[in-house]
Structure formats: C-alpha cells, structure tokens
Enzyme design. Structure first.
Site, PDB file in Angstrom:
ATOM      1  N   HIS A 140       0.832  -1.211   0.000  1.00 22.33           N
ATOM      2  CA  HIS A 140       0.000   0.000   0.000  1.00 22.33           C
ATOM      3  C   HIS A 140       0.865   1.259   0.000  1.00 22.33           C
ATOM      4  O   HIS A 140       2.050   1.219   0.322  1.00 22.33           O
ATOM      5  CB  HIS A 140      -0.901   0.026   1.236  1.00 22.33           C
ATOM      6  CG  HIS A 140      -2.101  -0.865   1.110  1.00 22.33           C
ATOM      7  ND1 HIS A 140      -2.050  -2.223   1.357  1.00 22.33           N
ATOM      8  CD2 HIS A 140      -3.383  -0.594   0.757  1.00 22.33           C
ATOM      9  CE1 HIS A 140      -3.247  -2.753   1.158  1.00 22.33           C
ATOM     10  NE2 HIS A 140      -4.081  -1.783   0.788  1.00 22.33           N
ATOM     11  N   LYS A 144      -0.959   5.079   4.682  1.00 25.68           N
ATOM     12  CA  LYS A 144      -1.914   4.177   5.348  1.00 25.68           C
ATOM     13  C   LYS A 144      -1.481   3.977   6.798  1.00 25.68           C
ATOM     14  O   LYS A 144      -0.305   3.717   7.071  1.00 25.68           O
ATOM     15  CB  LYS A 144      -1.935   2.838   4.598  1.00 25.68           C
ATOM     16  CG  LYS A 144      -2.939   1.850   5.143  1.00 25.68           C
ATOM     17  CD  LYS A 144      -3.062   0.647   4.215  1.00 25.68           C
ATOM     18  CE  LYS A 144      -4.023  -0.392   4.779  1.00 25.68           C
ATOM     19  NZ  LYS A 144      -5.356   0.144   5.032  1.00 25.68           N
TER      20      LYS A 144
HETATM   21  P1  NAD Z   1      -7.618   9.878   4.428  1.00 24.28           P
HETATM   22  O1  NAD Z   1      -6.705  10.115   5.588  1.00 24.28           O
HETATM   23  O2  NAD Z   1      -7.260  10.477   3.109  1.00 24.28           O
HETATM   24  O3  NAD Z   1      -9.088  10.372   4.792  1.00 24.28           O
HETATM   25  C1  NAD Z   1      -9.681  10.236   6.045  1.00 24.28           C
HETATM   26  C2  NAD Z   1     -10.571  11.445   6.250  1.00 24.28           C
HETATM   27  O4  NAD Z   1     -11.318  11.254   7.464  1.00 24.28           O
HETATM   28  C3  NAD Z   1      -9.789  12.767   6.427  1.00 24.28           C
HETATM   29  O5  NAD Z   1     -10.310  13.775   5.588  1.00 24.28           O
HETATM   30  C4  NAD Z   1      -9.976  13.101   7.904  1.00 24.28           C
HETATM   31  O6  NAD Z   1      -9.949  14.507   8.175  1.00 24.28           O
HETATM   32  C5  NAD Z   1     -11.371  12.509   8.127  1.00 24.28           C
HETATM   33  N1  NAD Z   1     -11.702  12.342   9.538  1.00 24.28           N
HETATM   34  C6  NAD Z   1     -10.897  12.048  10.580  1.00 24.28           C
HETATM   35  N2  NAD Z   1     -11.594  12.005  11.726  1.00 24.28           N
HETATM   36  C7  NAD Z   1     -12.879  12.268  11.400  1.00 24.28           C
HETATM   37  C8  NAD Z   1     -14.070  12.360  12.152  1.00 24.28           C
HETATM   38  N3  NAD Z   1     -14.091  12.168  13.478  1.00 24.28           N
HETATM   39  N4  NAD Z   1     -15.238  12.645  11.501  1.00 24.28           N
HETATM   40  C9  NAD Z   1     -15.238  12.844  10.155  1.00 24.28           C
HETATM   41  N5  NAD Z   1     -14.122  12.776   9.392  1.00 24.28           N
HETATM   42  C10 NAD Z   1     -12.955  12.483  10.003  1.00 24.28           C
HETATM   43  O7  NAD Z   1      -7.748   8.285   4.306  1.00 24.28           O
HETATM   44  P2  NAD Z   1      -8.259   7.439   3.059  1.00 24.28           P
HETATM   45  O8  NAD Z   1      -7.093   7.020   2.227  1.00 24.28           O
HETATM   46  O9  NAD Z   1      -9.412   8.115   2.422  1.00 24.28           O
HETATM   47  O10 NAD Z   1      -8.729   6.097   3.789  1.00 24.28           O
HETATM   48  C11 NAD Z   1      -9.754   6.131   4.756  1.00 24.28           C
HETATM   49  C12 NAD Z   1      -9.990   4.743   5.309  1.00 24.28           C
HETATM   50  O11 NAD Z   1     -10.491   3.893   4.265  1.00 24.28           O
HETATM   51  C13 NAD Z   1      -8.744   4.009   5.835  1.00 24.28           C
HETATM   52  O12 NAD Z   1      -9.102   3.235   6.976  1.00 24.28           O
HETATM   53  C14 NAD Z   1      -8.351   3.104   4.673  1.00 24.28           C
HETATM   54  O13 NAD Z   1      -7.626   1.966   5.119  1.00 24.28           O
HETATM   55  C15 NAD Z   1      -9.715   2.698   4.184  1.00 24.28           C
HETATM   56  N6  NAD Z   1      -9.813   2.225   2.792  1.00 24.28           N
HETATM   57  C16 NAD Z   1     -10.727   1.248   2.573  1.00 24.28           C
HETATM   58  C17 NAD Z   1     -10.964   0.810   1.295  1.00 24.28           C
HETATM   59  C18 NAD Z   1     -12.037  -0.231   1.068  1.00 24.28           C
HETATM   60  O14 NAD Z   1     -12.278  -0.634  -0.085  1.00 24.28           O
HETATM   61  N7  NAD Z   1     -12.732  -0.664   2.125  1.00 24.28           N
HETATM   62  C19 NAD Z   1     -10.259   1.346   0.218  1.00 24.28           C
HETATM   63  C20 NAD Z   1      -9.323   2.346   0.464  1.00 24.28           C
HETATM   64  C21 NAD Z   1      -9.115   2.795   1.762  1.00 24.28           C
END
Ligand code: NAD
Length: 253
Positions: A140, A144
């Site tokens: 990744h 992450k």
């Molecule tokens: P990122 O850090 O770019 O985005 C996370 C967002 O959440 C940020 O904008 C942050 O400010 C916000 N945030 C933090 N605390 C918050 C709160 N209390 N309320 C509302 N918003 C809040 O991360 P990302 O790359 O978008 O990934 C997010 C999650 O998704 C991770 O856990 C990642 O592992 C997961 N992910 C899952 C899949 C899937 O298919 N299930 C795919 C990609 C990523």
C-alpha cells in the site's frame, strides 16, 4: 430506493471523511449517481447530527474515530456502509451488540470494495485446501495508518477457515532464528507481510505452495475509482441486509 409501485426515490447519502482521499471520490460518485443524493458530507470536527436525516452513511475515516460515528448512526436509525479498516472481532461484536437494539438498521463493513479484490479473496479461499503453504503480501501507499490491511486480515481469515475445514496443518516453516518481523505477522496461522511505498495504491498477492508448484493470485487497485462501483452497490443494497454484514461478497449475488 425503489418502491413497490415502481416509483423511485433517491437514497439520501451522508459521507463521513468527505475531505479524505476516499471520501472525495465517494462524494463525486454519489453526486454522479442516478440512485442517490448527497444529503451530508462531513469531516473531522463536524457534528454527527448532520447525518441524522440520511438513509445511509458511507464512512472512510480512520480506525480511531469510526466506532463513535457508527454508534451514533445506529442509534439514529441510519444504515452504514463502512470502508474504514482496522476492524477486529471485538469491534464487530460491539457492532452486533448495538444492532441488537436497532433491528431495522443494517451495517456492512467491507475491507475492500473492489470487485476484483473480492474475487481475489474468493479464489484464495477456494485454492487454500489444495496447497500445503500459503502466505500473503499486501502492498500500500505509505500514508496508510493500519498494518496489515483490512483486506489482508479478511483474506487470512477466509484462508484459515478453509484450511481448518479441510483439516490442513500449519504451513511448514523451519525458522528457528529470526530478526523480529522477518516472517511477517501471524494472522490465524497465516503469515502476512506489509509493504509501504510511495507510488503504490492498494495491492495484494496470495502465494500458495504445493509439491513442485506455486500459485500466485494477485490483485491491483491502480486508482481509488476501482472501489466506487462496490461502494455504490453497497449503498443501494445495504437496507436489504438487516444486521451486520462483513465483506461485499453477499451483496454481489
Ligand atoms: P484519508 O486520511 O485520506 O481520509 C480520512 C478522512 O477522514 C480525512 O479527511 C480526515 O480529516 C477525516 N476524519 C478524521 N476524523 C474524522 C471524524 N471524526 N469525523 C469525520 N471525518 C474524520 O484516508 P483514506 O485514504 O481516504 O482512507 C480512509 C480509510 O479507508 C482508511 O481506513 C483506509 O484503510 C480505508 N480504505 C478502505 C478501502 C475499502 O475498499 N474498504 C479502500 C481504500 C481505503
């Protein structure tokens, strides 16, 4: 939401983590869709009550904050599509407890919304009984925060289940001297190795080994758009699956 008479009403969707890498894509996908409307888009510091008028929320935030959001939404009768990773059995059990008091609410927690990734997990599970050895390598981007990935955890769980059902012993391994971490993490008896490097998005290999042969099953997400058809499918179907669903598999048929 398609109604009995054929008339359709848009699903009111709230996006949590709307400014994040995944959240921004989800906002765009909901805005472009013909089945949903964007009712709320919140990020860190914004009030969870903004989600209360939604039919479904989609959460892509981080493992430290997701549970508070889910407790709030389940308590307010809002279905949840959860992409945030880091879910272990303790967390899933907590969700089941909350859902027991909210029988009309549905939650899906999917470690990977990529259709190809779901198939990769199914293929690995199907192949598992035929090979003595199996290890997982997940790769990744370096931003992450959790390791191993949710997809790797889920794949290990499915493979371990399949091996146990077919009476397979642990993968052979003669290692007696080891620098800590060299053999990866042990997830239900399956070794999982996590690589973090700039330029990567989300990738996974399952390497299976038998007498004189190996089988490698590999999936690559080149772009976060790969997750969006699965997210949209989950938003459209979540209400039809009461309680807790883990993994997108059961929504595909
Ligand atoms: P990122 O850090 O770019 O985005 C996370 C967002 O959440 C940020 O904008 C942050 O400010 C916000 N945030 C933090 N605390 C918050 C709160 N209390 N309320 C509302 N918003 C809040 O991360 P990302 O790359 O978008 O990934 C997010 C999650 O998704 C991770 O856990 C990642 O592992 C997961 N992910 C899952 C899949 C899937 O298919 N299930 C795919 C990609 C990523």
């Amino acid at each position: 939401m398609v109604q009995a008479g054929g008339a359709s009403e848009l699903i009111k969707v709230g996006v949590v983590g709307a400014k994040g890498r995944m959240g921004r894509q989800v906002v765009q996908t909901v805005q472009d869709s013909t089945t949903c409307e964007l009712t709320a888009a919140i990020d860190q510091g914004e009030d969870l009550s903004l989600l209360d008028d939604c039919d479904v929320i989609v959460d892509f935030t981080n493992p430290d904050v997701v549970m508070a959001t889910l407790e709030h939404c389940i308590g307010h009768g809002v279905h949840c599509v959860v992409g945030t990773t880091g879910f272990d059995e303790t967390r899933l059990e907590q969700l089941r407890t909350w859902l027991a008091d909210a029988p009309d609410v549905s939650v899906i927690v999917a470690p990977n919304f990529g259709i190809g990734a779901v198939l990769m997990m199914q293929f690995a599970q199907a192949a598992a009984p035929y090979f003595e050895s199996v290890e997982i390598i997940e790769l990744h981007h370096p931003d992450k925060v959790d390791a191993p990935s949710g997809t790797a955890r889920r794949t290990a769980e499915l493979i371990a289940q399949s091996r146990a059902e077919h009476g397979l012993a642990a993968s052979p391994d003669a290692t007696t001297q080891e620098i800590p971490g060299a053999r990866g993490a042990d997830l239900e008896g399956i070794r999982v190795h996590s690589v973090r490097a700039r330029g990567l998005v989300a990738h996974q290999e399952v390497i299976l080994g038998g007498l004189g042969e190996t089988l490698t099953i590999r999936h690559d997400s080149m772009d976060r758009s790969s997750f969006m058809p699965g997210v949209l499918l989950a938003v459209e179907k979540v209400a039809q699956h009461p309680g807790l669903t883990v993994g997108l598999d059961s929504f595909l048929s």
